[in-house]
Design a protein around this motif. Structure first.
Motif, PDB file in Angstrom:
ATOM      1  N   UNK A   1     -74.997  70.939 -37.923  1.00  0.00           N
ATOM      2  CA  UNK A   1     -76.125  70.278 -37.614  1.00  0.00           C
ATOM      3  C   UNK A   1     -77.168  71.107 -38.528  1.00  0.00           C
ATOM      4  N   UNK A   2     -77.135  72.207 -38.766  1.00  0.00           N
ATOM      5  CA  UNK A   2     -78.015  73.005 -39.720  1.00  0.00           C
ATOM      6  C   UNK A   2     -77.815  72.549 -41.072  1.00  0.00           C
TER       7      UNK A   2
ATOM      8  N   UNK B   1     -75.406  59.098 -35.532  1.00  0.00           N
ATOM      9  CA  UNK B   1     -75.876  59.195 -36.821  1.00  0.00           C
ATOM     10  C   UNK B   1     -76.686  58.130 -37.172  1.00  0.00           C
ATOM     11  N   UNK B   2     -77.746  58.152 -37.963  1.00  0.00           N
ATOM     12  CA  UNK B   2     -78.767  57.074 -38.285  1.00  0.00           C
ATOM     13  C   UNK B   2     -78.658  56.685 -39.618  1.00  0.00           C
ATOM     14  N   UNK B   3     -78.656  55.439 -39.616  1.00  0.00           N
ATOM     15  CA  UNK B   3     -78.254  54.870 -41.075  1.00  0.00           C
ATOM     16  C   UNK B   3     -79.573  53.859 -41.120  1.00  0.00           C
ATOM     17  N   UNK B   4     -80.294  53.980 -42.291  1.00  0.00           N
ATOM     18  CA  UNK B   4     -81.248  53.005 -42.806  1.00  0.00           C
ATOM     19  C   UNK B   4     -80.735  52.352 -43.826  1.00  0.00           C
TER      20      UNK B   4
ATOM     21  N   UNK C   1     -77.539  63.328 -36.962  1.00  0.00           N
ATOM     22  CA  UNK C   1     -78.751  63.900 -35.962  1.00  0.00           C
ATOM     23  C   UNK C   1     -78.314  64.676 -34.896  1.00  0.00           C
ATOM     24  N   UNK C   2     -77.324  64.374 -34.186  1.00  0.00           N
ATOM     25  CA  UNK C   2     -77.092  65.171 -33.043  1.00  0.00           C
ATOM     26  C   UNK C   2     -75.591  65.158 -32.771  1.00  0.00           C
TER      27      UNK C   2
ATOM     28  N   UNK D   1     -81.301  72.244 -32.623  1.00  0.00           N
ATOM     29  CA  UNK D   1     -80.969  71.928 -33.843  1.00  0.00           C
ATOM     30  C   UNK D   1     -80.755  70.433 -33.792  1.00  0.00           C
ATOM     31  N   UNK D   2     -80.577  69.841 -32.754  1.00  0.00           N
ATOM     32  CA  UNK D   2     -80.427  68.395 -32.794  1.00  0.00           C
ATOM     33  C   UNK D   2     -81.710  67.652 -32.740  1.00  0.00           C
ATOM     34  N   UNK D   3     -82.592  68.540 -32.321  1.00  0.00           N
ATOM     35  CA  UNK D   3     -84.349  67.840 -31.865  1.00  0.00           C
ATOM     36  C   UNK D   3     -84.995  68.065 -33.367  1.00  0.00           C
TER      37      UNK D   3
END
Length: 429
Positions: free
Chosen positions: A233-234, A8-11, A179-180, A296-298
């Protein structure tokens, strides 16, 4: 239980600090961090993007650059002298979060993460240096619970008010996306090396499966798990893509809009599922499923990077998200606001007991106790159903006017059929 690692990306963007009425002059800074439930196996990595050069010169000797300290993001350290002072921070912290989840219950595991975002105000009276950071005094801490759904992510802009003893505020923008979904590799686990996607799909390692064990039920398990992972993911891609395209419409005409090719995620999911279900060789299924999930992750990573590059520290998106957050917050508070029309004759009577009964009726109702939380909420600032205020506005009419039934203000504009079916509203009436 088959484990997957979710990336997970958290900004977190610390935009502007507003000194409303701080009592003491000195150096202040904001620290931000992310925590999970103690039962969740997780790892965190922080990256900092700040608009201030790390080289301190005479022109900005009262502001020190953002950094990372003890796994917490630290904003610019700034000097506060005057009341009603504003400091433009524009610090961006990218949290790369890795958590272990159950491959069979992906969404349920995300619901149990108990992800919390902390924002804390620190202070030092004089002579600030980086070496004095461990000795700074914590003045106030705000804890925000993040209701993270892997299919939709989080996009919001929140004004944060610190306590009345340190009267100041902070505007913050938060973006987050899944993300992945991959086999675990960043955790110190004895079985990491032999854990593969194959063991998730078929429930056991490749070396443990014999030819006579391959049956339709085993293949169906692999098809379903592949479909579930790709669907999540999608869905994450679809929600981020929709938000990205919506924000592009708010870019000023003077800015060049980046090129983005819209992807039809539902159609792609059907295509990936059909390709896999036409195969019955377990080795080919393993390789193809791995390729689909990696693809899908990429793609999620690519659209996320494009989104952050375009709208990181963006004023246009902050304005849109700020209005949306305010509307949702007010709408939630309005669930406890009622209007009661009465005759002027009632001015001469004391009906306080009826309000106590109404208060208990509303407070104890299943409707009110099940109010949906905000995507990002702080108990001290946003309240919970047990602490949200219940307000009754009395409207006194002349004797010629007939009082109407009392309704919550949040449903005043709805059609009669919309609230006639609501048992709670019927009870209040």
């Amino acid at each position: 239980m088959a484990d997957l690692q979710a990336e997970i990306e958290l900004t977190v963007e610390l935009r502007k600090f507003i000194n409303i009425d701080l009592f003491v002059q000195g150096y202040y800074q904001i620290r931000t961090g992310v925590k999970f439930s103690p039962r969740v196996q997780s790892a965190t990595k922080i990256e900092v993007k700040s608009e201030l050069s790390p080289v301190i010169d005479d022109s900005n000797d009262s502001i020190y650059p953002a950094c990372v300290f003890n796994d917490w993001g630290v904003s610019k350290t700034f000097l506060i002298i005057f009341k009603n002072e504003e400091v433009q921070l524009d610090d961006q912290f990218n949290f790369k979060l890795s958590v272990i989840i159950d491959a069979q219950n992906i969404v349920e595991c995300f619901n149990r993460l108990d992800m919390q975002l902390f924002l804390e105000l620190y202070f030092l009276e004089r002579d600030y240096t980086a070496e004095k950071m461990p000795t700074m005094q914590q003045l106030c801490s705000r804890c925000f619970k993040l209701h993270f759904d892997p299919r939709f992510g989080i996009h919001t802009h929140v004004p944060i008010l610190f306590d009345y003893f340190h009267l100041s505020a902070l505007t913050t923008t938060v973006h987050s996306s899944l993300l992945c979904l991959i086999p675990p590799y960043v955790f110190d686990r004895p079985d990491v090396r032999r854990t593969s996607l194959f063991s998730f799909l078929f429930g056991q390692d490749l070396s443990q499966i014999t030819t006579d064990q391959i049956n339709p039920a085993l293949l169906e398990r692999a098809y379903n798990l592949h479909n579930r992972i790709c669907e999540i993911l999608l869905s994450s891609y679809q929600s981020l893509q929709d938000f990205y395209e919506a924000m592009l419409e708010h870019l000023p005409d003077s800015e060049e809009k980046p090129i983005h090719v819209h992807q039809k995620c539902e159609q792609k999911l059907r295509s990936l599922s059909e390709k896999l279900q036409n195969i019955d060789d377990i080795h080919t299924i393993d390789n193809l499923a791995h390729a689909h999930i990696a693809q899908c992750s990429a793609e999620n990573i690519m659209v996320w990077c494009q989104f952050i590059q375009t709208f990181g520290l963006s004023e246009s998106s902050a304005i849109v998200l700020g209005k949306e957050y305010h509307l949702k917050r007010v709408r939630r508070l309005s669930e406890g606001f009622f209007q009661r029309e009465m005759s002027r004759v009632n001015l001469l009577t004391n009906e306080s007991y009826s309000y106590n009964e109404l208060h208990e009726l509303v407070r104890n109702s299943s409707y009110y106790s099940c109010l949906l939380p905000l995507t990002i909420e702080c108990v001290e600032l946003d309240g919970v159903p047990d602490t949200l205020p219940i307000i009754i506005e009395e409207i006194y009419l002349s004797d010629e006017q007939k009082p109407s039934k009392m309704l919550p203000s949040s449903v005043k504009m709805k059609t009669p059929s919309a609230y006639n079916d609501n048992p709670f509203l019927q009870a209040v009436q």
